[in-house]
Design a protein around this motif. Structure first.
Motif, PDB file in Angstrom:
ATOM      1  N   PRO A 179       8.543  -4.928  -1.548  1.00 40.96           N
ATOM      2  CA  PRO A 179       7.717  -5.931  -2.440  1.00 40.96           C
ATOM      3  C   PRO A 179       7.442  -7.370  -1.741  1.00 40.96           C
ATOM      4  O   PRO A 179       6.478  -7.954  -1.853  1.00 40.96           O
ATOM      5  N   LEU A 180       8.138  -7.854  -0.932  1.00 43.31           N
ATOM      6  CA  LEU A 180       7.959  -8.929  -0.057  1.00 43.31           C
ATOM      7  C   LEU A 180       6.812  -8.810   0.697  1.00 43.31           C
ATOM      8  O   LEU A 180       5.778  -9.726   0.665  1.00 43.31           O
ATOM      9  N   PHE A 181       6.571  -7.636   1.623  1.00 37.19           N
ATOM     10  CA  PHE A 181       5.307  -7.613   2.338  1.00 37.19           C
ATOM     11  C   PHE A 181       3.940  -7.269   1.337  1.00 37.19           C
ATOM     12  O   PHE A 181       3.298  -7.817   1.891  1.00 37.19           O
ATOM     13  N   ARG A 182       4.310  -6.721   0.248  1.00 40.38           N
ATOM     14  CA  ARG A 182       3.221  -6.276  -0.619  1.00 40.38           C
ATOM     15  C   ARG A 182       2.881  -7.750  -0.965  1.00 40.38           C
ATOM     16  O   ARG A 182       1.434  -8.320  -1.051  1.00 40.38           O
ATOM     17  N   THR A 183       3.651  -8.839  -1.374  1.00 39.34           N
ATOM     18  CA  THR A 183       3.459 -10.070  -1.846  1.00 39.34           C
ATOM     19  C   THR A 183       2.649 -10.786  -0.707  1.00 39.34           C
ATOM     20  O   THR A 183       1.651 -11.420  -0.932  1.00 39.34           O
ATOM     21  N   PHE A 188      -2.392 -12.992   1.642  1.00 37.43           N
ATOM     22  CA  PHE A 188      -3.217 -12.936   2.851  1.00 37.43           C
ATOM     23  C   PHE A 188      -4.733 -12.846   2.414  1.00 37.43           C
ATOM     24  O   PHE A 188      -5.670 -13.393   2.597  1.00 37.43           O
ATOM     25  N   GLN A 189      -4.807 -11.648   1.410  1.00 38.49           N
ATOM     26  CA  GLN A 189      -6.105 -11.545   0.876  1.00 38.49           C
ATOM     27  C   GLN A 189      -6.806 -12.492  -0.159  1.00 38.49           C
ATOM     28  O   GLN A 189      -7.958 -12.843   0.146  1.00 38.49           O
ATOM     29  N   ARG A 202      -7.607 -13.519   9.820  1.00 37.89           N
ATOM     30  CA  ARG A 202      -7.863 -12.136  10.377  1.00 37.89           C
ATOM     31  C   ARG A 202      -6.385 -11.456  10.473  1.00 37.89           C
ATOM     32  O   ARG A 202      -6.184 -10.175  10.574  1.00 37.89           O
ATOM     33  N   TYR A 203      -5.151 -12.050  10.634  1.00 37.57           N
ATOM     34  CA  TYR A 203      -3.891 -11.786  10.908  1.00 37.57           C
ATOM     35  C   TYR A 203      -2.983 -11.719   9.861  1.00 37.57           C
ATOM     36  O   TYR A 203      -2.953 -12.998   9.338  1.00 37.57           O
ATOM     37  N   LEU A 204      -2.381 -10.628   9.742  1.00 31.91           N
ATOM     38  CA  LEU A 204      -0.960 -10.710   8.969  1.00 31.91           C
ATOM     39  C   LEU A 204      -0.026  -9.987   9.465  1.00 31.91           C
ATOM     40  O   LEU A 204       0.525  -8.860   9.976  1.00 31.91           O
ATOM     41  N   SER A 205       0.978 -11.075  10.113  1.00 30.93           N
ATOM     42  CA  SER A 205       2.151 -10.592  11.116  1.00 30.93           C
ATOM     43  C   SER A 205       3.329 -10.222  10.366  1.00 30.93           C
ATOM     44  O   SER A 205       3.897 -11.335   9.899  1.00 30.93           O
ATOM     45  N   MET A 206       3.702  -9.270  10.049  1.00 29.15           N
ATOM     46  CA  MET A 206       4.898  -8.852   9.579  1.00 29.15           C
ATOM     47  C   MET A 206       5.477  -7.526  10.206  1.00 29.15           C
ATOM     48  O   MET A 206       4.741  -6.785  10.412  1.00 29.15           O
ATOM     49  N   GLY A 207       6.882  -7.455  10.078  1.00 27.20           N
ATOM     50  CA  GLY A 207       7.472  -6.255  10.476  1.00 27.20           C
ATOM     51  C   GLY A 207       7.964  -6.249  11.789  1.00 27.20           C
ATOM     52  O   GLY A 207       7.356  -6.597  12.866  1.00 27.20           O
TER      53      GLY A 207
END
Length: 239
Positions: A179-183, A188-189, A202-207
């Motif tokens: 859920p956190l990553f989806r939020t 980002f969008q 352009r970047y979403l840095s997670m994981g």
């Protein structure tokens, strides 16, 4: 993952995992690319060189000084990512070394980066780190402060906002990260759709090693992986 595996074998396994996670995406375009950042904290220059020679193009370091020391003998062309907390007294050195700073979490830090970059004649690419889980042990701004920080960054001339970074809690059940990553992907969008004047979102840095598979499924396009590539970190005695 076996400690007996080579760096090349581990890398291939990570790439395979990323590709499989992309194929499982449901609300994110499956074809959207994902870049791997090899996190090299407490790993040797020789290990870094091996990974780079096997195709790694992005190196992530947590500490400015460690990156500066390694860069002196690395003898490889890579893109440098600062993924650890940045203190204002290290900003000048960080701007000199890093291509992308992931951990901007205050107006003051953004302003200090802007000043240092201007002196170098550089536009410094940055990500804003958001602490969605509100963990006291982790850096990052609270989501409620995001609009103010974005407005301040938009007024700076020597920084370029390129997206966001987050860290999920180290849950026993890694599925709790989803859920956190989806939020984060939704944030980002939203910002990308209303892209600030000076930004290039352009970047979403997670994981990281324990949760990058779910992060990719949920829209990450930069993942920060160390242990799954290099094995357990080797710490010097007395440190």
């Amino acid at each position: 993952m076996s400690e007996d595996m080579t760096i090349e074998a581990r890398l291939q396994q990570v790439y395979h995992t990323i590709a499989a996670a992309r194929a499982r995406r449901t609300h994110v375009p499956k074809e959207a690319p994902v870049e791997l950042i090899a996190v090299t904290k407490n790993h040797s220059v020789e290990e870094m060189q091996t990974a780079i020679d096997k195709g790694v193009m992005n190196i992530g370091e947590n500490r400015v000084q460690e990156a500066l020391e390694k860069a002196e003998t690395l003898e490889r062309e890579v893109k440098w990512h600062l993924i650890g907390h940045l203190q204002t007294n290290k900003v000048k050195h960080a701007v000199r070394q890093f291509d992308l700073i992931h951990s901007v979490d205050s107006i003051r830090l953004a302003e200090e980066i802007d000043k240092a970059a201007a002196k170098f004649g550089k536009v410094q690419n940055i990500l804003v780190q958001i602490n969605l889980a509100r963990e006291a042990s982790k850096s990052g701004i609270d989501y409620t402060e995001l609009d103010d920080l974005l407005a301040a960054i938009d007024g700076l001339r020597s920084v370029r906002l390129q997206g966001f970074m987050c860290m999920a809690p180290n849950y026993d059940d890694v599925e709790e990260c989803r859920p956190l990553f989806r939020t984060m992907y939704e944030i980002f969008q939203q910002v990308k759709a209303a892209e600030p004047r000076t930004a290039d979102i352009r970047y979403l840095s997670m994981g990281m090693t324990h949760d990058y598979e779910i992060a990719v499924e949920e829209g990450a396009n930069l993942v920060r992986v160390g242990t799954a590539i290099f094995g357990a970190r080797q710490y010097a005695l007395g440190v």
